[in-house]
Enzyme design. Structure first.
Site, PDB file in Angstrom:
ATOM      1  N   GLU A 125     119.101  30.827  35.704  1.00 21.76           N
ATOM      2  CA  GLU A 125     118.377  31.272  34.511  1.00 21.76           C
ATOM      3  C   GLU A 125     117.652  30.085  33.876  1.00 21.76           C
ATOM      4  O   GLU A 125     117.954  28.925  34.194  1.00 21.76           O
ATOM      5  CB  GLU A 125     119.338  31.915  33.512  1.00 21.76           C
ATOM      6  CG  GLU A 125     119.987  33.180  34.067  1.00 21.76           C
ATOM      7  CD  GLU A 125     120.818  33.936  33.047  1.00 21.76           C
ATOM      8  OE1 GLU A 125     121.340  34.995  33.392  1.00 21.76           O
ATOM      9  OE2 GLU A 125     120.927  33.465  31.888  1.00 21.76           O
TER      10      GLU A 125
ATOM     11  N   HIS B  89     120.341  27.980  32.349  1.00 24.20           N
ATOM     12  CA  HIS B  89     121.630  27.892  33.038  1.00 24.20           C
ATOM     13  C   HIS B  89     121.394  27.734  34.536  1.00 24.20           C
ATOM     14  O   HIS B  89     121.194  28.699  35.258  1.00 24.20           O
ATOM     15  CB  HIS B  89     122.484  29.129  32.746  1.00 24.20           C
ATOM     16  CG  HIS B  89     122.796  29.297  31.288  1.00 24.20           C
ATOM     17  ND1 HIS B  89     123.761  28.549  30.650  1.00 24.20           N
ATOM     18  CD2 HIS B  89     122.221  30.075  30.341  1.00 24.20           C
ATOM     19  CE1 HIS B  89     123.783  28.889  29.362  1.00 24.20           C
ATOM     20  NE2 HIS B  89     122.861  29.802  29.150  1.00 24.20           N
TER      21      HIS B  89
ATOM     22  N   CYS C 113     128.013  32.754  48.262  1.00 23.63           N
ATOM     23  CA  CYS C 113     126.676  32.864  48.859  1.00 23.63           C
ATOM     24  C   CYS C 113     125.976  31.512  48.861  1.00 23.63           C
ATOM     25  O   CYS C 113     125.300  31.148  49.833  1.00 23.63           O
ATOM     26  CB  CYS C 113     125.845  33.894  48.095  1.00 23.63           C
ATOM     27  SG  CYS C 113     126.613  35.523  47.970  1.00 23.63           S
ATOM     28  N   LEU C 114     126.130  30.759  47.777  1.00 24.38           N
ATOM     29  CA  LEU C 114     125.489  29.450  47.694  1.00 24.38           C
ATOM     30  C   LEU C 114     126.005  28.507  48.776  1.00 24.38           C
ATOM     31  O   LEU C 114     125.248  27.700  49.325  1.00 24.38           O
ATOM     32  CB  LEU C 114     125.704  28.837  46.309  1.00 24.38           C
ATOM     33  CG  LEU C 114     124.965  29.511  45.156  1.00 24.38           C
ATOM     34  CD1 LEU C 114     125.319  28.832  43.843  1.00 24.38           C
ATOM     35  CD2 LEU C 114     123.462  29.488  45.370  1.00 24.38           C
TER      36      LEU C 114
ATOM     37  N   GLU D 243     120.265  24.602  44.901  1.00 26.65           N
ATOM     38  CA  GLU D 243     121.556  24.902  45.529  1.00 26.65           C
ATOM     39  C   GLU D 243     122.589  23.809  45.217  1.00 26.65           C
ATOM     40  O   GLU D 243     123.417  23.456  46.043  1.00 26.65           O
ATOM     41  CB  GLU D 243     121.420  25.050  47.049  1.00 26.65           C
ATOM     42  CG  GLU D 243     120.295  25.940  47.522  1.00 26.65           C
ATOM     43  CD  GLU D 243     120.528  27.411  47.228  1.00 26.65           C
ATOM     44  OE1 GLU D 243     121.605  27.748  46.693  1.00 26.65           O
ATOM     45  OE2 GLU D 243     119.642  28.221  47.532  1.00 26.65           O
TER      46      GLU D 243
END
Length: 388
Positions: free
Chosen positions: A137, A140, A242-243, A367
């Protein structure tokens, strides 16, 4: 005979099948991407993203390390080699594949319902549908737990409100995996991008990853049925899983950018004459080339080791952080050193060096920033969490 791009002979550690995967990816890059990538980068666009997705899908590269639902089910090493070749052409192209397969498709495959998998994964594997992953975000990034995007119940439906930023594939995506705060903690949602209230705006004025679609997602009263939510996962463990998949691809991919710059610098040093001799004959230039070769070799061996572990016993988060932190840092150093060998030509798009160098400035911090990966490793070493 010595291969200057593989002094340690790491190719001997690959199987014929793995070499064949690498060669197939290299071929499609050479034919369909390499002749155009400098122009796309200069123009700041990826005009053939849908055509490219279908071509990559036809080769089985989208979600290639996933099982079933039209996915190729290949090994982690196969996937890593593919990422390396894709990023040797451009980081933006590898990002397209990484976000599709390791973020959006992986999230649906691991956390989604059977209906979600059947609806989306075969089309995404074929490149007929493009996905994005909405976690970051505006305020964030490294601290996703502070996200402001909210999902609330309204009858049996969910209603989502919020904003996501720096989302690869966002404005061309057919489906978005969006993470939002709920009364039960962070949850994931499968959001068709045609849903009323969903919009995506392409981010302009980038000086890095210019041949990649980067967007802001806005969710304004997006109403979804109950079955749009991932059923089981709660908290940050869902998006972080997922990261880690995406970071694994990055630790291979960065080596591709480094190899491209090293190859370019080596050839240029042999052709460029100063003071009556090629600059490759001067000690300081040879020292630069030798250091680049050593770091490229070290990074390749680390990536291959982590790939073999992933295919056998699996990887812990700190091992992925170790690979991402080392290989991206060293790849960026290699690209910057290559730039010095090329001199003024190093900033020209006639050569790939400045493009790779600029791209890796983004790869360095997406990432997970170097600081965050350092602290992941620090926690593994000391048992103390120093994130706050």
């Amino acid at each position: 005979m010595t291969d200057p791009l593989d002094l340690a002979g790491t190719d001997d550690l690959l199987s014929p099948e793995e070499k064949a995967v690498r060669a197939a990816v290299r071929q499609v890059c050479d034919v369909s991407i390499e002749p155009y990538i400098a122009r796309w980068y200069e123009d700041g666009e990826l005009p053939v993203v849908r055509e490219l997705a279908k071509e990559l899908g036809s080769l089985g590269l989208l979600g290639m390390h996933l099982e079933g639902y039209g996915c190729a089910g290949m090994s982690a090493v196969d996937y890593g080699l593919a990422c390396l070749e894709l990023e040797a052409t451009d980081s933006g192209i590898r990002s397209l594949v990484s976000v599709q397969g390791s973020l959006a498709m992986y999230a649906i495959r691991r956390h989604g319902t059977e209906e979600q998998r059947r609806e989306w994964l075969p089309r995404m594997a074929a490149g007929e549908a493009i996905g994005c992953f909405g976690l970051t975000e505006p305020d964030h990034g490294s601290d996703p737990g502070g996200m402001r995007t909210r999902a609330r119940h309204d009858g049996s439906d969910w209603v989502l409100d919020g904003t996501k930023m720096w989302i690869t594939n966002g404005s061309v995506a057919d489906v978005a995996v969006v993470w939002a705060q709920t009364e039960e903690g962070v949850r994931g949602f499968v959001v068709p991008t045609g849903t009323p209230g969903f919009s995506a705006v392409t981010i302009k004025h980038k000086m890095s990853l210019r041949a990649s679609v980067t967007s802001e997602l806005v969710l304004d009263g997006v109403r979804l049925p109950a079955e749009a939510a991932f059923p089981e996962v709660r908290g940050l463990g869902g998006p972080l899983s997922c990261l880690n998949e995406a970071r694994y691809g990055i630790l291979w991919g960065a080596l591709g950018a480094a190899r491209s710059c090293f190859r370019t610098a080596l050839a240029y040093a042999g052709d460029r004459t100063q003071f009556g001799r090629p600059i490759s004959g001067f000690q300081l230039t040879q020292a630069k080339l030798a250091d680049m070769a050593v770091e490229l070799t070290n990074g390749t061996l680390l990536a291959l080791h982590l790939g073999r572990r992933k295919d056998t016993v699996g990887l812990r988060p700190e091992q992925v952080s170790l690979g991402k932190l080392n290989n991206v840092n060293k790849a960026l150093e290699i690209c910057r050193t290559a730039r010095t060998i090329l001199g003024a030509n190093g900033i020209s798009l006639e050569f790939p060096v400045i493009r790779h160098m600029n791209n890796l400035e983004s790869v360095l911090t997406y990432e997970g920033t170097p600081e965050m990966h350092t602290l992941v490793i620090g926690q593994a070493l000391t048992g103390q969490a120093a994130f706050r």
